[in-house]
Design an enzyme around this catalytic site. Structure first.
Site, PDB file in Angstrom:
ATOM      1  N   ASP A   8      78.543 136.335   9.921  1.00 33.11           N
ATOM      2  CA  ASP A   8      80.022 136.926   9.583  1.00 33.11           C
ATOM      3  C   ASP A   8      79.375 138.178   8.967  1.00 33.11           C
ATOM      4  OD1 ASP A   8      78.674 136.781   6.812  1.00 33.11           O
ATOM      5  OD2 ASP A   8      80.353 135.956   5.847  1.00 33.11           O
ATOM      6  N   HIS A   9      80.274 138.996   8.585  1.00 35.10           N
ATOM      7  CA  HIS A   9      79.878 140.079   8.492  1.00 35.10           C
ATOM      8  C   HIS A   9      78.947 141.051   6.822  1.00 35.10           C
ATOM      9  CE1 HIS A   9      83.059 138.992   5.432  1.00 35.10           C
ATOM     10  NE2 HIS A   9      82.305 139.845   5.120  1.00 35.10           N
ATOM     11  N   CYS A  65      75.648 134.121   6.829  1.00 30.75           N
ATOM     12  CA  CYS A  65      76.356 135.318   5.378  1.00 30.75           C
ATOM     13  C   CYS A  65      75.954 134.658   4.726  1.00 30.75           C
ATOM     14  CB  CYS A  65      77.774 133.921   5.701  1.00 30.75           C
ATOM     15  SG  CYS A  65      77.226 132.623   4.261  1.00 30.75           S
ATOM     16  N   GLY A  66      76.384 135.589   3.668  1.00 32.93           N
ATOM     17  CA  GLY A  66      76.031 136.729   2.593  1.00 32.93           C
ATOM     18  C   GLY A  66      74.697 135.251   1.882  1.00 32.93           C
ATOM     19  N   THR A  67      75.399 134.002   1.288  1.00 33.44           N
ATOM     20  CA  THR A  67      74.349 132.975   0.951  1.00 33.44           C
ATOM     21  C   THR A  67      74.376 131.936   1.296  1.00 33.44           C
ATOM     22  OG1 THR A  67      76.779 131.895   0.464  1.00 33.44           O
ATOM     23  CG2 THR A  67      75.726 133.380  -1.293  1.00 33.44           C
ATOM     24  N   GLY A  68      75.148 131.875   2.965  1.00 31.52           N
ATOM     25  CA  GLY A  68      74.657 130.624   3.491  1.00 31.52           C
ATOM     26  C   GLY A  68      75.236 129.513   2.790  1.00 31.52           C
ATOM     27  N   GLY A  70      78.892 129.177   2.627  1.00 25.33           N
ATOM     28  CA  GLY A  70      80.192 128.469   2.770  1.00 25.33           C
ATOM     29  C   GLY A  70      79.895 128.345   4.596  1.00 25.33           C
ATOM     30  N   HIS A  98      63.218 115.686   7.399  1.00 25.36           N
ATOM     31  CA  HIS A  98      63.755 113.773   6.656  1.00 25.36           C
ATOM     32  C   HIS A  98      65.413 113.832   7.298  1.00 25.36           C
ATOM     33  CE1 HIS A  98      60.353 113.686   3.485  1.00 25.36           C
ATOM     34  NE2 HIS A  98      59.951 113.002   4.747  1.00 25.36           N
ATOM     35  N   ASN A  99      65.676 114.732   6.817  1.00 25.10           N
ATOM     36  CA  ASN A  99      67.824 115.016   7.016  1.00 25.10           C
ATOM     37  C   ASN A  99      67.740 114.914   8.674  1.00 25.10           C
ATOM     38  OD1 ASN A  99      66.789 117.307   4.574  1.00 25.10           O
ATOM     39  ND2 ASN A  99      68.188 114.771   4.025  1.00 25.10           N
ATOM     40  N   ARG A 109      71.884 137.816   1.640  1.00 23.09           N
ATOM     41  CA  ARG A 109      72.428 138.434   0.312  1.00 23.09           C
ATOM     42  C   ARG A 109      71.030 137.804  -0.752  1.00 23.09           C
ATOM     43  NH1 ARG A 109      78.624 139.438   0.530  1.00 23.09           N
ATOM     44  NH2 ARG A 109      78.889 140.216   2.448  1.00 23.09           N
ATOM     45  N   ARG A 132      61.869 105.394   8.194  1.00 18.10           N
ATOM     46  CA  ARG A 132      62.967 105.206   7.314  1.00 18.10           C
ATOM     47  C   ARG A 132      64.457 106.122   6.983  1.00 18.10           C
ATOM     48  NH1 ARG A 132      58.695 107.063   5.365  1.00 18.10           N
ATOM     49  NH2 ARG A 132      58.504 108.787   3.274  1.00 18.10           N
ATOM     50  N   HIS A 133      63.867 107.630   7.406  1.00 18.75           N
ATOM     51  CA  HIS A 133      65.068 108.631   7.214  1.00 18.75           C
ATOM     52  C   HIS A 133      66.065 108.529   8.294  1.00 18.75           C
ATOM     53  CE1 HIS A 133      61.455 110.368   5.022  1.00 18.75           C
ATOM     54  NE2 HIS A 133      60.958 110.411   6.027  1.00 18.75           N
ATOM     55  N   ARG A 136      68.249 106.359   6.270  1.00 17.63           N
ATOM     56  CA  ARG A 136      69.215 107.527   6.202  1.00 17.63           C
ATOM     57  C   ARG A 136      70.317 108.243   6.495  1.00 17.63           C
ATOM     58  NH1 ARG A 136      63.573 107.907   2.454  1.00 17.63           N
ATOM     59  NH2 ARG A 136      63.317 105.535   1.666  1.00 17.63           N
TER      60      ARG A 136
HETATM   61  C1  RB5 Z   1      81.606 137.831   2.309  1.00 16.13           C
HETATM   62  O1  RB5 Z   1      81.629 137.871   1.733  1.00 16.13           O
HETATM   63  C2  RB5 Z   1      81.128 136.080   1.806  1.00 16.13           C
HETATM   64  O2  RB5 Z   1      81.997 135.213   1.138  1.00 16.13           O
HETATM   65  C3  RB5 Z   1      80.743 135.662   2.693  1.00 16.13           C
HETATM   66  O3  RB5 Z   1      79.488 136.148   3.446  1.00 16.13           O
HETATM   67  C4  RB5 Z   1      79.730 134.357   1.875  1.00 16.13           C
HETATM   68  O4  RB5 Z   1      78.823 134.823   1.174  1.00 16.13           O
HETATM   69  C5  RB5 Z   1      80.290 132.689   1.565  1.00 16.13           C
HETATM   70  O5  RB5 Z   1      79.837 131.565   1.699  1.00 16.13           O
END
Ligand code: RB5
Length: 141
Positions: A8-9, A65-68, A70, A98-99, A109, A132-133, A136
């Site tokens: 995303d942005h 994304c910002g945190t990964g 979402g 494993h997964n 971010r 074994r994986h 699972r």
């Molecule tokens: C966008 O502002 C932010 O919500 C998105 O990049 C992400 O972090 C969501 O999981």
């Protein structure tokens, strides 16, 4: 390896760097966007990359994304896709070993670009160990 990438942005610059890094290493990159800093909705791009993996059009996917978070929530909704957020190299290796994850999610971010590229390399260089994986992973399905 055929690798679909998307963001995303919040992840445009890192996604660009990842694409160039993986292409330089010889991988076949399918960049599904976004390409600009205009605000977009991460599920649209998460679904596109996870869908490409589920359809067999890509071997792996990388989402930013910002945190990964979402992106991972979105990708894991696509049938047959296993995605994980990683902020360290060990986890990136283990989600493959494993997964049997096919999709790596990164937070632009949260994780700096140099570490992010190391994480991507670990993810792309790792394979499922089976054994074994397998049982699972089947239970996840
Ligand atoms: C966008 O502002 C932010 O919500 C998105 O990049 C992400 O972090 C969501 O999981």
């Amino acid at each position: 390896m055929r690798i679909a990438i998307g963001c995303d942005h919040g992840g445009v610059e890192l996604k660009q760097a990842i694409g160039e890094h993986l292409a330089a290493a010889g991988h076949d990159i399918n960049d599904l966007g976004t390409h600009a800093s205009d605000s977009v909705d991460y599920p649209d791009y998460g679904k596109a990359v996870a869908g490409a993996v589920a359809a067999g059009e890509a071997d792996r996917g990388v989402l930013v994304c910002g945190t990964g978070q979402g992106m991972a929530m979105t990708a894991n909704k696509v049938d047959g896709v296993r995605a994980g957020v990683c902020g360290d190299v060990f986890s990136a290796r283990m989600i493959c070993n494993h997964n049997n994850a096919q999709v790596l999610c990164l937070g632009a971010r949260v994780t700096g670009p140099s570490l992010a590229l190391e994480i991507v390399d670990a993810f792309v260089g790792a394979d499922f160990e089976g054994g074994r994986h397998s049982r699972r992973v089947e239970k996840i399905g």
